[in-house]
Design an enzyme around this catalytic site. Structure first.
Site, PDB file in Angstrom:
ATOM      1  N   LYS A 214       0.840  -1.199   0.000  1.00 30.76           N
ATOM      2  CA  LYS A 214       0.000   0.000   0.000  1.00 30.76           C
ATOM      3  C   LYS A 214       0.876   1.251   0.000  1.00 30.76           C
ATOM      4  CE  LYS A 214      -3.664   2.443   2.437  1.00 30.76           C
ATOM      5  NZ  LYS A 214      -4.569   2.521   3.570  1.00 30.76           N
TER       6      LYS A 214
ATOM      7  N   GLU B 244      10.992  -4.604   3.596  1.00 29.46           N
ATOM      8  CA  GLU B 244      11.076  -6.012   3.207  1.00 29.46           C
ATOM      9  C   GLU B 244      10.629  -6.196   1.763  1.00 29.46           C
ATOM     10  OE1 GLU B 244       9.676  -4.747   5.830  1.00 29.46           O
ATOM     11  OE2 GLU B 244       9.974  -5.968   7.629  1.00 29.46           O
TER      12      GLU B 244
ATOM     13  N   GLY C   3      -4.382  -1.974   5.313  1.00 26.48           N
ATOM     14  CA  GLY C   3      -3.620  -3.140   4.848  1.00 26.48           C
ATOM     15  C   GLY C   3      -4.237  -4.454   5.284  1.00 26.48           C
ATOM     16  N   ARG C   4      -4.608  -4.565   6.558  1.00 20.92           N
ATOM     17  CA  ARG C   4      -5.098  -5.854   7.071  1.00 20.92           C
ATOM     18  C   ARG C   4      -6.533  -6.138   6.645  1.00 20.92           C
ATOM     19  NH1 ARG C   4      -3.710  -2.113  10.574  1.00 20.92           N
ATOM     20  NH2 ARG C   4      -5.180  -1.261  12.078  1.00 20.92           N
TER      21      ARG C   4
ATOM     22  N   GLU D  35      -3.053  -5.930  15.455  1.00 22.11           N
ATOM     23  CA  GLU D  35      -2.678  -4.635  14.881  1.00 22.11           C
ATOM     24  C   GLU D  35      -3.861  -3.668  14.959  1.00 22.11           C
ATOM     25  OE1 GLU D  35       0.425  -4.266  11.621  1.00 22.11           O
ATOM     26  OE2 GLU D  35      -1.335  -3.593  10.516  1.00 22.11           O
TER      27      GLU D  35
ATOM     28  N   HIS E 213      -1.187 -32.565  19.432  1.00 25.01           N
ATOM     29  CA  HIS E 213       0.010 -33.337  19.759  1.00 25.01           C
ATOM     30  C   HIS E 213       1.155 -32.415  20.133  1.00 25.01           C
ATOM     31  CE1 HIS E 213      -2.094 -36.868  18.340  1.00 25.01           C
ATOM     32  NE2 HIS E 213      -2.583 -36.074  17.394  1.00 25.01           N
TER      33      HIS E 213
ATOM     34  N   LYS F 206       9.642   0.211  12.466  1.00 22.63           N
ATOM     35  CA  LYS F 206      10.161   0.402  11.102  1.00 22.63           C
ATOM     36  C   LYS F 206      11.219   1.502  11.089  1.00 22.63           C
ATOM     37  CE  LYS F 206       6.048  -0.656   8.279  1.00 22.63           C
ATOM     38  NZ  LYS F 206       5.139  -0.131   7.279  1.00 22.63           N
TER      39      LYS F 206
HETATM   40  O1  F6P Z   1       1.315  -2.699   2.276  1.00 22.13           O
HETATM   41  P1  F6P Z   1       2.466  -2.044   2.947  1.00 22.13           P
HETATM   42  O2  F6P Z   1       2.369  -0.553   2.929  1.00 22.13           O
HETATM   43  O3  F6P Z   1       3.775  -2.529   2.383  1.00 22.13           O
HETATM   44  O4  F6P Z   1       2.431  -2.436   4.472  1.00 22.13           O
HETATM   45  C1  F6P Z   1       2.582  -3.757   4.899  1.00 22.13           C
HETATM   46  C2  F6P Z   1       2.164  -3.870   6.341  1.00 22.13           C
HETATM   47  O5  F6P Z   1       2.980  -3.060   7.145  1.00 22.13           O
HETATM   48  C3  F6P Z   1       2.205  -2.459   8.177  1.00 22.13           C
HETATM   49  O6  F6P Z   1       2.101  -1.101   7.883  1.00 22.13           O
HETATM   50  C4  F6P Z   1       2.827  -2.625   9.513  1.00 22.13           C
HETATM   51  O7  F6P Z   1       4.166  -2.295   9.521  1.00 22.13           O
HETATM   52  C5  F6P Z   1       0.859  -3.142   8.097  1.00 22.13           C
HETATM   53  O8  F6P Z   1      -0.168  -2.381   8.601  1.00 22.13           O
HETATM   54  C6  F6P Z   1       0.755  -3.420   6.641  1.00 22.13           C
HETATM   55  O9  F6P Z   1      -0.215  -4.396   6.350  1.00 22.13           O
END
Ligand code: F6P
Length: 543
Positions: free
Chosen positions: A206, A212, A267-268, A353, A384, A509
């Site tokens: 987003k 990452e 995002g979630r 979150e 288990h 972050k």
């Molecule tokens: O879609 P993006 O902006 O890469 O964010 C990934 C995820 O990182 C977060 O901002 C948390 O660090 C989440 O809320 C989000 O889903």
């Protein structure tokens, strides 16, 4: 939205609930069944093809009525109207949270309606073309592997649904994989046996700033260049889904491969948006639409059903009861389906979150506990491993069993049987007398009966909710996911927190960015010591 906000513990129903807690808190859940054999009828509800059984909760109809009063006094109906009406329920960021618009329940904001409709068409056309083998890479070879590069909400939802519904690899025309972690191992695994000329990456972010995802996108670019040549048109091997279109264009994504996602989708909550592109590729349009239809049905139910029959409202209230009145700190979610093995991870982000917060709408600090620690794993595998603690440990752990009725395969039938058996055994446990009797029946000596019975006695007494789905299919999964989304909203609204921001994770972050290279001035002794230890272990940098 700060006017007239009253923190939940100041509402009259909260005080009433304290009296129910005194009455029920020490009560064994199993005894509630002996007192009221018709509990299942009184405390289970059906909607959208799902059945929710709350009869194994440490609750009775009087306590439930007080919880419903709490919802009314917290003006939850206003909250639901604000959510569906596109009001800024994400009040810290001044934004609506309109994920329901993505599944057609309510209109998107008028200003975005055209872009939204166009994006929807474009993502569907692109996914269909991929499935039909009409999308080629720069050498003219057909794309046969799609790798989604995203993390958090840009990964967990699509990955979980793909695992649940896509079926075995090889059945789909395009193999869809996911890579989220910065650790190169995950991308390496997603690319194992992949042919670069046949591989397309979706950069899903987003913000288009997530370290990452950008690192994996760079690695993907390097992998393609190494195989296809520096001058190859590797733009043919990328698509992106983002709210930050300028950043994606600057990365080199072609405009026609760029799918915008709106600001009003968190995002979630984004699996229903173009973030679901890998799912459209994996499932095809009809099954993706059935997923949306299930979620839409749950939206309508949440918006219109009386609170006493409203599954998300009841789930939210039951969770609040366990957290705030019975002092239970975690929630274990136990899906009895291999396809749902990543459901707990998806739910962790959704719940923790969204509601892992302490600051209220009026800026004050909450006086009550908010989100529990959510954890869990697929049954029967967990039986288990960690169920031992649930049976005989020292902690009360509320449980959500997710059970699939599907009777097509005897092993699936056994899965459902196991779930029901675990829920019952964890409710009733085994008394010392029963343990002694069991030992005697095995022919144990009286000395062994005395010595071993305390070890065989099982308190159980764990409260649980069971959610029953007819089949693990798109409609039911969509309804289940929307059920949890709205449950989170119910709790956040009553607690008085913004379920749609995530300032907490932003700090992590930022720290990671500042630490890249060397520890900045002012870092604490642990950071400095560990950085030195890591540098020593790595040895001198390679030229
Ligand atoms: O879609 P993006 O902006 O890469 O964010 C990934 C995820 O990182 C977060 O901002 C948390 O660090 C989440 O809320 C989000 O889903």
């Amino acid at each position: 939205m700060t006017d007239a906000f009253v923190p939940p513990h100041r509402l009259p129903a909260w005080q009433v609930l304290q009296t129910h807690r005194e009455r029920l808190g020490a009560q064994r859940v199993g005894n509630l069944f002996s007192e009221d054999p018709a509990r299942f009828d009184a405390l289970s509800r059906r909607a959208c093809g799902l059945l929710a059984d709350f009869s194994r909760q440490r609750l009775d109809p009087a306590a439930l009525a007080a919880l419903l009063d709490l919802a009314a006094q917290a003006r939850l109906a206003e909250g639901i109207a604000a959510l569906f009406g596109g009001k800024p329920v994400n009040y810290t960021e001044g934004r609506a949270a309109l994920h329901m618009a993505l599944r057609g329940t309510c209109p998107p904001p008028a200003a975005d309606a055209d872009t939204f409709a166009r994006t929807n068409e474009r993502m569907r056309a692109f996914a269909t073309a991929l499935r039909d083998g009409r999308i080629t890479g720069c050498t003219g070879w057909t794309i046969r592997r799609v790798v989604n590069l995203g993390i958090g909400g840009s990964d967990l939802g699509p990955r979980m649904v793909a695992e649940a519904l896509a079926g075995p690899a090889g059945r789909n025309p395009v193999s869809v994989r996911f890579a989220a972690n910065l650790d190169p191992q995950e991308l390496d695994e997603a690319l194992a046996d992949a042919e670069p000329a046949e591989t397309l990456f979706i950069v899903a972010s987003k913000s288009f700033t997530t370290a990452e995802t950008l690192a994996n996108a760079e690695a993907a670019r390097a992998w393609l260049r190494a195989a296809l040549g520096e001058s190859a048109d590797i733009g043919a091997h990328f698509a992106a889904v983002t709210n930050a279109t300028a950043a994606a264009l600057a990365f080199g994504i072609a405009a026609e491969r760029l799918l915008p996602m709106p600001e009003w989708v968190g995002g979630r909550y984004s699996v229903w948006s173009a973030i679901g592109l890998p799912l459209l590729v994996a499932l095809g349009e009809a099954r993706f639409d059935a997923l949306l239809a299930g979620a839409r049905a749950m939206d309508e139910h949440f918006r219109t059903a009386p609170f006493a029959d409203n599954l998300p409202v009841l789930m939210g209230l039951v969770g609040l009861w366990n957290t705030d009145f019975l002092d239970q700190e975690t929630l274990a979610v136990l899906p009895y389906a291999h396809g749902l093995r990543s459901f707990p991870a998806w739910l962790q982000q959704l719940e923790m979150e969204s509601n892992g917060k302490r600051t209220l709408r009026d800026g004050s600090t909450t006086a009550v506990m908010t989100s529990p620690v959510v954890w869990g794993g697929a049954g029967t595998v967990g039986q288990h491993a960690f169920h031992q603690l649930l049976y005989q440990g020292t902690r009360a752990v509320p449980l959500d069993f997710i059970v699939i009725a599907d009777g097509n395969d005897p092993r699936r039938q056994a899965l459902a049987d196991n779930a029901l058996a675990q829920a019952a055994a964890l409710t009733h446990g085994r008394s010392l007398d029963e343990a002694e009797a069991a030992l005697r029946a095995r022919g144990a000596s009286e000395e062994d009966v005395r010595r071993l019975a305390p070890h065989l006695a099982i308190p159980g007494n764990q409260a649980s909710t069971t959610l029953l789905l007819p089949m693990l299919e798109p409609f039911a999964l969509g309804a289940l996911m929307a059920l949890y989304e709205h449950k989170v909203f119910v709790q956040g609204w009553i607690w008085g927190i913004d379920s749609f921001d995530q300032y907490g994770v932003e700090l992590g972050k930022e720290m990671a960015r500042r630490l890249a290279g060397a520890a900045p001035a002012g870092s604490d002794a642990s950071t400095l010591g560990l950085q030195q230890a890591i540098a020593a272990l790595r040895g001198p940098a390679q030229p």
